[in-house]
Motif scaffolding. Structure first.
Motif, short mmCIF file in Angstrom:
data_model
loop_
_atom_site.label_atom_id
_atom_site.label_comp_id
_atom_site.label_asym_id
_atom_site.label_seq_id
_atom_site.Cartn_x
_atom_site.Cartn_y
_atom_site.Cartn_z
N TYR A 194 44.78 49.52 28.65
CA TYR A 194 44.65 48.39 28.97
C TYR A 194 44.39 48.20 31.10
O TYR A 194 44.53 49.32 31.48
CB TYR A 194 46.07 47.60 29.35
N ASP A 195 44.02 46.77 31.41
CA ASP A 195 43.43 47.73 32.92
C ASP A 195 44.34 46.21 33.87
O ASP A 195 44.24 45.15 33.32
CB ASP A 195 41.73 46.64 33.01
N LEU A 196 44.80 47.12 34.30
CA LEU A 196 46.00 45.86 35.20
C LEU A 196 45.38 44.85 36.26
O LEU A 196 45.46 43.85 36.37
CB LEU A 196 47.20 46.66 35.58
N SER A 197 43.70 45.82 36.95
CA SER A 197 43.38 44.79 37.40
C SER A 197 43.50 44.20 38.66
O SER A 197 45.14 45.06 39.06
CB SER A 197 43.08 43.49 36.38
N GLU A 198 43.36 42.68 39.27
CA GLU A 198 44.31 42.10 39.91
C GLU A 198 46.00 41.45 40.10
O GLU A 198 45.84 41.75 40.96
CB GLU A 198 43.05 41.21 40.60
N ALA A 199 46.31 42.09 39.01
CA ALA A 199 47.41 42.07 38.34
C ALA A 199 48.54 42.87 39.57
O ALA A 199 49.23 42.48 39.27
CB ALA A 199 47.72 41.42 37.20
N VAL A 200 47.79 43.72 39.87
CA VAL A 200 48.47 44.53 40.33
C VAL A 200 48.58 43.63 41.47
O VAL A 200 50.24 44.16 42.24
CB VAL A 200 47.87 45.74 40.47
N LYS A 201 48.75 42.82 42.69
CA LYS A 201 48.98 42.33 43.61
C LYS A 201 50.49 42.07 42.95
O LYS A 201 51.06 41.75 44.52
CB LYS A 201 48.21 41.14 44.57
N GLU A 202 50.51 42.01 41.78
CA GLU A 202 52.24 40.52 41.65
C GLU A 202 53.33 41.66 41.62
O GLU A 202 54.49 41.54 41.85
CB GLU A 202 51.82 39.89 40.40
N VAL A 211 46.45 50.96 33.11
CA VAL A 211 46.27 51.59 34.50
C VAL A 211 45.57 50.57 35.74
O VAL A 211 45.63 49.89 35.26
CB VAL A 211 43.93 52.52 33.81
N HIS A 212 46.17 51.43 37.11
CA HIS A 212 46.00 50.74 38.02
C HIS A 212 45.94 51.00 39.52
O HIS A 212 45.48 53.01 39.19
CB HIS A 212 47.45 49.97 37.93
N CYS A 213 44.93 50.21 40.10
CA CYS A 213 44.95 51.19 41.65
C CYS A 213 45.35 50.22 42.58
O CYS A 213 46.82 49.84 42.17
CB CYS A 213 43.30 51.18 41.92
N ALA A 214 45.04 49.44 43.52
CA ALA A 214 45.69 49.26 44.81
C ALA A 214 45.61 47.50 44.93
O ALA A 214 46.13 47.13 45.12
CB ALA A 214 45.24 49.57 46.04
N GLY A 215 44.46 47.72 44.54
CA GLY A 215 43.58 46.41 44.27
C GLY A 215 42.48 45.13 42.95
O GLY A 215 42.96 44.17 42.89
N GLY A 216 42.36 46.27 42.75
CA GLY A 216 42.20 45.76 40.93
C GLY A 216 40.26 46.25 40.86
O GLY A 216 39.40 46.41 39.58
N TYR A 217 39.71 46.84 42.06
CA TYR A 217 38.30 47.09 42.03
C TYR A 217 38.15 48.74 41.04
O TYR A 217 37.64 48.89 40.26
CB TYR A 217 37.39 47.01 43.21
N ARG A 218 38.80 49.43 41.79
CA ARG A 218 38.96 50.65 40.50
C ARG A 218 39.59 51.31 39.67
O ARG A 218 39.14 51.69 39.13
CB ARG A 218 39.75 52.25 41.63
N SER A 219 40.67 49.82 39.35
CA SER A 219 40.99 50.14 37.59
C SER A 219 39.96 50.55 36.54
O SER A 219 40.58 50.59 35.46
CB SER A 219 42.25 49.70 37.78
#
Length: 443
Positions: free
Chosen positions: A432-440, A407-415
């Motif tokens: 799994y929560d992709l969390s702040e790693a989505v920025k990568e 699951v991902h959002c744009a920056g990690g808070y919502r995921s």
């Protein structure tokens, strides 16, 4: 004429006090009255007027409480159909406040009952525009199709907003200062500036809404790409039309206990790292670990009005602060209890191997929980399934479970919230929560 702007950052809400010759008016007050009382006391002023620019959708106002406790008169448009004691304040009406004069202008568009307040004393002119004129934008026109005394279709309100912007401010000077009810981050508009005020002249030069254009062009721009509407918005309009209960009595009966289990809907406000290490099974992780986090917005988007829930908090010392935050959207009556957790029998969230995920995207089902307007601007992962967070409790059961879910959002808070919702609904899936790693994965 003294003007004080109060800001409540999680909801990007501005409220105001005006003082002239020992008399004070409060405009669009938030639920907690203490700041207004402190300001009045510091300036040796008495509160004599409370003005509502419209029945707000995104927060609960304290206008009725201030009236009960100070005797101040509440003013609002007659079109509001308010159920509390009030006096009509529409075009042609004015209030004397010490040496200042407050006049009303009917400025429909965000809602049919919106007004703008023109405050003047000597050379000072201030416009309190509510949700009509924001800095760089105007209020969205799609919140009153199902809520409020006067209902109107979004197209009708967009046309009203065009007329308001084109005609209702034309006699006012460029140096008039605009004080809106919201800034950047509010869901009451889509392109709000982070500036807290402006002048009418600057908005005439810089805001898209004041530029010469056809009614059709204006309406299309206004209606296109508005953000989602949280489920609590209509509920707050109804509360504000009736007038909210006094705050402190509403919170006094809510107890705090330590528990190892709870039933029903559980909201856990702790930070995601702590939540993942141990939480009650089925909890939804809506983080409230900073004073600026959008806890209220996502609580009101995920939990429906009048839906009971239990709140898990990090420490007993934070109970009062969290209750205050919940009360901003009128959800304190839905709160069954507040609990802290012991360390026994808690569930854990598995941690994603980000490198494996990077190299094997096809081995995972990727779920994008960003707002639809964000998704429409472009996907982060081409094959991601679209399940906006505000709809996720209703749609998560449609997510396939034949491979691990990320699951991902744009920056990690919502995921953090999204992954916990998916895990609760798809109990046997690996989530799994992709969390702040989505920025990568973003350009």
């Amino acid at each position: 004429m003294i003007i004080k702007q109060f800001e409540y950052k999680p909801l990007s809400h501005y409220s105001y006090a005006i003082i002239s010759d020992g008399k004070m008016a409060v405009i669009d007050p938030e639920r907690d009255v203490s700041g207004y009382y402190a300001f009045a006391k510091a300036n040796n002023a008495s509160i004599t007027a409370i003005i509502e620019t419209h029945p707000h959708a995104d927060f609960v106002s304290s206008h009725l409480e201030i009236h009960k406790e100070t005797g101040a008169t509440i003013y609002n448009s007659v079109k509001t159909g308010a159920d509390y004691p009030h006096e009509a304040f529409d075009s042609g009406n004015e209030i004397k406040l010490g040496n200042a004069t407050l006049k009303a202008i009917n400025t429909p568009g965000h809602s049919p009952d919106s007004i703008t307040i023109v405050a003047s004393q000597d050379d000072q002119i201030a416009l309190f525009t509510g949700d009509t004129i924001f800095i760089g934008d105007v209020g969205r026109p799609d919140l009153r199709e199902k809520a409020g005394n006067l209902k109107a279709k979004r197209e009708e309100l967009a046309e009203m907003m065009y007329d308001t912007v084109t005609n209702q401010f034309s006699d006012l000077p460029d140096h008039a200062i605009i004080y809106p009810a919201h800034g950047a981050g509010s869901l009451c508009g889509k392109s709000l500036s982070d500036a807290a005020s402006s002048t009418l002249g600057d908005e005439r030069k810089n805001s898209w809404a004041f530029q010469p254009q056809s009614k059709e062009t204006f309406m299309n721009t206004l209606l296109d790409g508005q953000p989602f509407i949280p489920s609590y918005f209509g509920y707050n309009v109804a509360i504000n039309k009736a007038g909210a209960d006094n705050l402190e009595p509403s919170l006094e009966s809510i107890s705090l206990v330590e528990k190892t289990k709870a039933t029903g809907l559980i909201v856990d406000m702790r930070d995601e790292a702590t939540f993942k290490k141990g939480h009650l099974e089925g909890s939804i992780n809506i983080q409230a670990v900073s004073d600026t986090s959008k806890f209220e917005t996502w609580l009101g988007a995920i939990v429906k009005p009048q839906e009971d829930f239990t709140l898990v908090i990090d420490t007993a010392e934070n109970k009062d602060k969290l209750l205050q935050r919940i009360s901003k959207i009128g959800y304190e009556k839905q709160l069954r209890e507040v609990i802290t957790l012991s360390t026994d029998n808690l569930s854990q969230t598995p941690q994603l191997d980000v490198e494996h995920f990077k190299n094997n995207l096809d081995a995972y089902t990727i779920v994008d929980i960003r707002n639809q307007s964000e998704i429409n601007e472009g996907k982060i992962f081409e094959k991601a399934l679209e399940h906006p967070l505000n709809e996720l409790r209703d749609t998560a059961s449609d997510i396939p479970v034949n491979q691990p879910i990320v699951v991902h959002c744009a920056g990690g808070y919502r995921s953090a919230a999204g992954s916990s919702i998916v895990q609760d609904i798809l109990k046997n899936a690996t989530v799994y929560d992709l969390s702040e790693a989505v920025k990568e994965f973003q350009d």
